[in-house]
Design an enzyme around this catalytic site. Structure first.
Site, PDB file in Angstrom:
ATOM      1  N   HIS A  13       0.830  -1.210   0.000  1.00 38.13           N
ATOM      2  CA  HIS A  13       0.000   0.000   0.000  1.00 38.13           C
ATOM      3  C   HIS A  13       0.867   1.264   0.000  1.00 38.13           C
ATOM      4  O   HIS A  13       0.560   2.231  -0.693  1.00 38.13           O
ATOM      5  CB  HIS A  13      -0.874   0.055   1.263  1.00 38.13           C
ATOM      6  CG  HIS A  13      -1.884  -1.040   1.361  1.00 38.13           C
ATOM      7  ND1 HIS A  13      -1.790  -2.059   2.278  1.00 38.13           N
ATOM      8  CD2 HIS A  13      -3.019  -1.265   0.668  1.00 38.13           C
ATOM      9  CE1 HIS A  13      -2.830  -2.861   2.147  1.00 38.13           C
ATOM     10  NE2 HIS A  13      -3.585  -2.418   1.178  1.00 38.13           N
ATOM     11  N   GLN A  26      -1.335  -4.100  -8.831  1.00 36.57           N
ATOM     12  CA  GLN A  26      -1.475  -5.139  -9.868  1.00 36.57           C
ATOM     13  C   GLN A  26      -1.686  -6.517  -9.263  1.00 36.57           C
ATOM     14  O   GLN A  26      -2.026  -7.455  -9.966  1.00 36.57           O
ATOM     15  CB  GLN A  26      -0.233  -5.150 -10.777  1.00 36.57           C
ATOM     16  CG  GLN A  26      -0.145  -3.934 -11.667  1.00 36.57           C
ATOM     17  CD  GLN A  26       1.156  -3.831 -12.431  1.00 36.57           C
ATOM     18  OE1 GLN A  26       2.024  -4.701 -12.332  1.00 36.57           O
ATOM     19  NE2 GLN A  26       1.318  -2.758 -13.174  1.00 36.57           N
ATOM     20  N   ASP A  54      -4.056  -7.387  -7.401  1.00 33.66           N
ATOM     21  CA  ASP A  54      -5.489  -7.633  -7.642  1.00 33.66           C
ATOM     22  C   ASP A  54      -5.744  -7.366  -9.122  1.00 33.66           C
ATOM     23  O   ASP A  54      -6.376  -6.371  -9.493  1.00 33.66           O
ATOM     24  CB  ASP A  54      -6.332  -6.732  -6.751  1.00 33.66           C
ATOM     25  CG  ASP A  54      -6.109  -7.057  -5.279  1.00 33.66           C
ATOM     26  OD1 ASP A  54      -6.271  -8.227  -4.899  1.00 33.66           O
ATOM     27  OD2 ASP A  54      -5.738  -6.154  -4.517  1.00 33.66           O
ATOM     28  N   VAL A  82       4.214  -5.774  -4.721  1.00 32.47           N
ATOM     29  CA  VAL A  82       5.359  -5.786  -3.808  1.00 32.47           C
ATOM     30  C   VAL A  82       5.400  -7.161  -3.133  1.00 32.47           C
ATOM     31  O   VAL A  82       4.366  -7.688  -2.709  1.00 32.47           O
ATOM     32  CB  VAL A  82       5.236  -4.663  -2.748  1.00 32.47           C
ATOM     33  CG1 VAL A  82       6.399  -4.710  -1.762  1.00 32.47           C
ATOM     34  CG2 VAL A  82       5.180  -3.296  -3.438  1.00 32.47           C
TER      35      VAL A  82
HETATM   36  O1  PAF Z   1      -8.301  -3.402  -3.114  1.00 29.37           O
HETATM   37  C1  PAF Z   1      -8.931  -2.963  -2.133  1.00 29.37           C
HETATM   38  O2  PAF Z   1      -8.374  -2.758  -1.052  1.00 29.37           O
HETATM   39  C2  PAF Z   1     -10.424  -2.699  -2.269  1.00 29.37           C
HETATM   40  O3  PAF Z   1     -11.032  -3.616  -3.107  1.00 29.37           O
HETATM   41  C3  PAF Z   1     -10.733  -1.251  -2.734  1.00 29.37           C
HETATM   42  C4  PAF Z   1     -10.196  -0.971  -4.123  1.00 29.37           C
HETATM   43  C5  PAF Z   1     -10.132  -0.262  -1.746  1.00 29.37           C
HETATM   44  C6  PAF Z   1     -12.246  -1.030  -2.773  1.00 29.37           C
HETATM   45  O4  PAF Z   1     -12.824  -1.236  -1.527  1.00 29.37           O
END
Ligand code: PAF
EC number: 6.3.2.1
Length: 286
Positions: A37, A150, A152, A178
């Site tokens: 993140h 990426q 997800d 990562v």
């Molecule tokens: O990937 C995530 O953490 C979630 O699916 C998102 C994009 C924040 C939507 O709730």
């Protein structure tokens, strides 16, 4: 870095930044932040002048038997990480703030057809929940750009399709996955793994990498390749949910002539479901 909890405060803070001529970058998250993140925030800070991160565990994207209630909520630690990564504003709304009239009967954004494949077919309604909350966040922040991981892969494809299909004037940036030193893709759900499971987990990426090398070397019998690796992955202790070679954009089963492919996996270790992928552009292979 300021933290705001209401849409009104969020809009006021973003309007101030925009009136100073700043480009706005958005990083939507569900919190319990890790280096994957913070890499999104670092990239946002390089590409935009004012970085907004959101933390919201979105009930709309969880199935009835999924981990909504146990999903880790770690706001104080997350705030510290966001600050270090260069975030300017954190939006951390309550469920009531996001869905003041509840969630039944709500206007929703129906995700594109490619959401019906892979994770979408195992998690009915999941991607409609994602597109609905992401478009709400887009409408609240009206960012110039937004960054998603990426890891997800299907989520990123679904969001790109939504932005394209609904003419949203937002640049979508995909941030490379990562990984831990042993190759495991960072994920908030890795925290659910026992010590023994955590030791097994990197096998997933090892198999994806082996498959990628085989495809790069000319292997095109995808069903055989998948069959072999499903058996091997399961022998290490996983229960495979799917392992697929797909066209990178349409996410339809890859044809032997496709040059842009992605290998995607979802597999359970105990009750923890891990996903990962490797994207291959075969035109760039020598
Ligand atoms: O990937 C995530 O953490 C979630 O699916 C998102 C994009 C924040 C939507 O709730």
């Amino acid at each position: 870095m300021n933290t705001v909890k209401t849409v009104r405060e969020l809009r006021a803070a973003v309007a101030r930044a925009r009136s100073e001529g700043k480009q706005i970058g958005l990083v939507p998250t569900m919190g319990n932040l890790h280096s994957g993140h913070t890499a999104l925030v670092t990239t946002a800070a390089q590409q935009a002048d004012f970085v907004v991160a959101s933390i919201f565990v979105n009930p709309l994207q969880f199935g009835a038997n999924e981990d909504l209630d146990t999903y880790p909520r770690t706001l104080a630690a997350d705030q510290e990480k966001l600050l270090q990564a260069g975030c300017h504003l954190l939006f951390a709304p309550s469920v009531e703030e996001m869905y003041p009239h509840g969630m039944s009967g709500l206007t929703r954004v129906k995700a594109a057809e490619l959401s019906n494949e892979l994770c979408g077919s195992r998690r009915p309604g999941h991607f409609d929940g994602v597109t609905t909350v992401v478009s709400k966040l887009f409408n609240m922040v009206q960012p110039d750009l937004a960054i998603f991981g990426q890891k997800d892969y299907q989520q990123l494809a679904v969001i790109r399709a939504m932005v394209h299909d609904l003419n949203m004037p937002i640049q979508i940036i995909g941030e490379p996955t990562v990984r831990a030193d042993d190759g495991l893709a960072l994920s908030s759900r890795n925290g659910y793994l026992s010590e023994e499971q955590r030791a097994v987990a990197p096998a997933l990426y090892r198999h994806l990498s082996e498959m990628a090398r085989a495809v790069e070397a000319g292997e095109r019998d995808y069903p055989a390749l998948v069959g072999q690796h499903v058996a091997e992955i399961e022998a290490t202790g996983f229960r495979a949910d799917y392992l697929e070679v797909r066209h990178a954009r349409t996410l339809l089963p890859a044809h032997v002539t496709d040059r842009d492919v992605v290998i995607l996996v979802a597999a359970y270790l105990g009750s923890t479901r891990l996903i990962d992928n490797v994207h291959l552009n075969l035109d760039s292979v020598l």
